[in-house]
Design an enzyme around this catalytic site. Structure first.
Site, PDB file in Angstrom:
ATOM      1  N   PHE A  54      23.126  67.659  35.741  1.00 15.42           N
ATOM      2  CA  PHE A  54      22.196  67.368  34.636  1.00 15.42           C
ATOM      3  C   PHE A  54      21.522  66.037  34.914  1.00 15.42           C
ATOM      4  O   PHE A  54      22.167  64.992  34.958  1.00 15.42           O
ATOM      5  CB  PHE A  54      22.884  67.310  33.266  1.00 15.42           C
ATOM      6  N   ASP A 111      23.184  59.114  39.924  1.00 13.86           N
ATOM      7  CA  ASP A 111      22.689  59.116  38.543  1.00 13.86           C
ATOM      8  C   ASP A 111      23.856  58.693  37.661  1.00 13.86           C
ATOM      9  O   ASP A 111      24.745  59.497  37.370  1.00 13.86           O
ATOM     10  CB  ASP A 111      22.183  60.510  38.170  1.00 13.86           C
ATOM     11  N   LYS A 165      20.216  55.151  29.118  1.00 18.69           N
ATOM     12  CA  LYS A 165      21.067  55.251  27.936  1.00 18.69           C
ATOM     13  C   LYS A 165      21.515  53.889  27.385  1.00 18.69           C
ATOM     14  O   LYS A 165      20.724  53.218  26.747  1.00 18.69           O
ATOM     15  CB  LYS A 165      22.242  56.192  28.219  1.00 18.69           C
TER      16      LYS A 165
HETATM   17  C1  LIG Z   1      21.052  61.792  29.545  1.00 19.36           C
HETATM   18  C2  LIG Z   1      21.008  61.925  31.020  1.00 19.36           C
HETATM   19  C3  LIG Z   1      19.781  61.978  31.715  1.00 19.36           C
HETATM   20  C4  LIG Z   1      18.452  62.039  31.011  1.00 19.36           C
HETATM   21  O1  LIG Z   1      18.209  60.946  30.211  1.00 19.36           O
HETATM   22  P1  LIG Z   1      17.064  61.043  29.065  1.00 19.36           P
HETATM   23  O2  LIG Z   1      16.979  59.659  28.526  1.00 19.36           O
HETATM   24  O3  LIG Z   1      17.585  62.027  28.059  1.00 19.36           O
HETATM   25  O4  LIG Z   1      15.831  61.514  29.728  1.00 19.36           O
HETATM   26  C5  LIG Z   1      19.825  62.046  33.092  1.00 19.36           C
HETATM   27  N1  LIG Z   1      20.985  62.057  33.759  1.00 19.36           N
HETATM   28  C6  LIG Z   1      22.180  62.001  33.130  1.00 19.36           C
HETATM   29  C7  LIG Z   1      23.433  61.997  33.939  1.00 19.36           C
HETATM   30  C8  LIG Z   1      22.223  61.948  31.742  1.00 19.36           C
HETATM   31  O5  LIG Z   1      23.415  61.948  31.114  1.00 19.36           O
END
Ligand SMILES: *Cc1c(COP(=O)(O)O)cnc(C)c1O
Length: 401
Positions: free
Chosen positions: A140, A225, A254
């Site tokens: 994700f 990520d 985040k």
């Molecule tokens: C939440 C998340 C994203 C996307 O972030 P947004 O601010 O919602 O675009 C990407 N990678 C990971 C691992 C995430 O948890």
């Protein structure tokens, strides 16, 4: 207006791209939130780890409101006095040389992909339009067309094609598959060190170290990520720290905005981010002084309140409590720090009904996929509050057993 009316309005006028629990929050402080009727809940999701510092943290709110009175947005057409400070502070904290600021996590992931392709073209010498990025099954990374294009979740993809080419998918946690997937055209390996959205999937020990070694040997960028796992959530500053690997490219978001503002960033060495030339990439709001002031304070709070250590200690404590939970519905409990997944057996009837029951008890959790309940409270949580939460969980599992 009461909760019922607000839910009716939302469902009538708002696109239904989420399936929220019917709790209408109108106030929050620290680990607690209150609904319109004044009912109090413990937030055990933390906005998918965006409010690691706790809701409306006084220092972060102060930074936000004070900066709001000075200057909020210049665009990068001009310079501002907050962005250079954030850039230096985040590089000092993480050990990277340069940083590129964006807003949402998905934008930062897109930025990392562009950086990797740029590096592939300029430094590795991969012919134009032919570089490949390796991604993992059940990843994700956000919701843009390019990102969902390399998702393996049918729900995220169906009806949204055609997608961006140039991505290769391999199983998560499998270094042999990584080695086999690498070609002379491979620019980068993009991964989450723990797959949170997939249901808190932790790869086998040694995976990150070995994957890093393979990438290094093949001159492939190792791109983590850590938008959800980073900045303390898993009990280290980064999940990659558990195996002492330093990614070539680190993506954060985040909780960088302390739950107050959308701030994301890509961190790397000058060798990678230094390749961007003016005009090749940008964002009107990326690096804006309001977001930067918030991010600076958000990082200070993580450091000065020892949230990384607290996540490790409280996470261990809560895992030990959860280990005593007896229910025929539980398949597995796994986690690191305060990122914990409780996986239910297929026959348990889905995680949603447990989350709904927990919400009625005052504990806000969210299911990920069908059968996993995620436990991820703000990192400021204390043992007595975990005890309170555990009692609610115990009660609900007893009632639904
Ligand atoms: C939440 C998340 C994203 C996307 O972030 P947004 O601010 O919602 O675009 C990407 N990678 C990971 C691992 C995430 O948890």
């Amino acid at each position: 207006m009461d909760s019922k009316d607000l839910i009716i309005l939302e469902d009538l006028y708002g696109a239904k791209n989420y399936h929220p629990l019917d709790v209408v929050v109108s106030k929050a402080k620290g680990i607690w939130v209150w609904d319109v009727e004044g009912n109090k809940y413990l937030d055990f999701l933390s906005a998918y780890s965006a409010v690691n510092q706790g809701h409306c943290h006084p220092r972060i709110v102060k930074a936000l409101t004070e900066q709001a009175k000075e200057v909020t947005l210049t665009s990068r057409a001009f310079r501002n006095d907050q962005w250079p400070m954030l850039a230096k502070e985040i590089c000092d904290l993480t050990g990277y040389e340069q940083v590129l600021p964006m807003n949402s996590g998905a934008e930062a992931v897109e930025t990392a992909i562009k950086a990797a392709r740029k590096w592939a073209a300029k430094t590795k010498g991969i012919p134009q339009d032919q570089s490949e990025i390796i991604t993992c099954a059940n990843n994700f990374h956000g919701r843009t067309i390019t990102i969902i294009g390399f998702s393996t979740e049918p729900l995220y993809r169906k009806d949204f094609g055609p997608f961006t080419p140039g991505f290769v998918n391999i199983p998560f946690g499998d270094t042999e598959a990584l080695e086999e997937a690498i070609s002379p055209h491979t620019a980068a390996f993009l991964f989450e060190p723990i797959q949170a959205e997939a249901g808190i999937i932790i790869p086998p020990g040694g995976y990150l170290e070995k994957a890093k070694e393979i990438c290094e040997k093949n001159n492939v960028l190792f791109m983590a990520d850590e938008i959800q796992t980073g900045l303390g959530r898993v009990g280290k500053l980064f999940a990659c720290d558990y195996e002492n690997v330093k990614p070539d490219v680190m993506i954060v978001g985040k909780s960088l905005g302390g739950g107050c503002y959308a701030v994301s960033a890509v961190l790397s060495m000058r060798e990678v981010l230094g390749l961007f030339a003016p005009g090749e990439h940008g964002s009107t709001f990326g690096g804006n002084p309001l977001g930067c002031a918030v991010a600076r304070e958000s990082l200070k709070v993580i450091r000065e309140e020892n949230l990384v250590t607290n996540a490790a200690e409280q996470g261990d404590y809560f895992m030990s409590k959860l280990a005593t939970l007896k229910s025929r519905h539980i398949k597995e409990i796994r986690g690191k720090g305060l990122l914990i997944g409780l996986e239910l057996k297929e026959e348990a009837g889905g995680a949603r009904r447990f989350c709904e029951a927990l919400a009625k008890e005052g504990l806000l959790c969210k299911e990920t996929h069908e059968n996993v309940i995620r436990f991820a409270p703000p990192l400021v949580i204390k043992q007595k509050d975990l005890n309170w939460a555990f009692k609610k969980i115990k009660d609900v599992f007893k009632a639904l057993d």
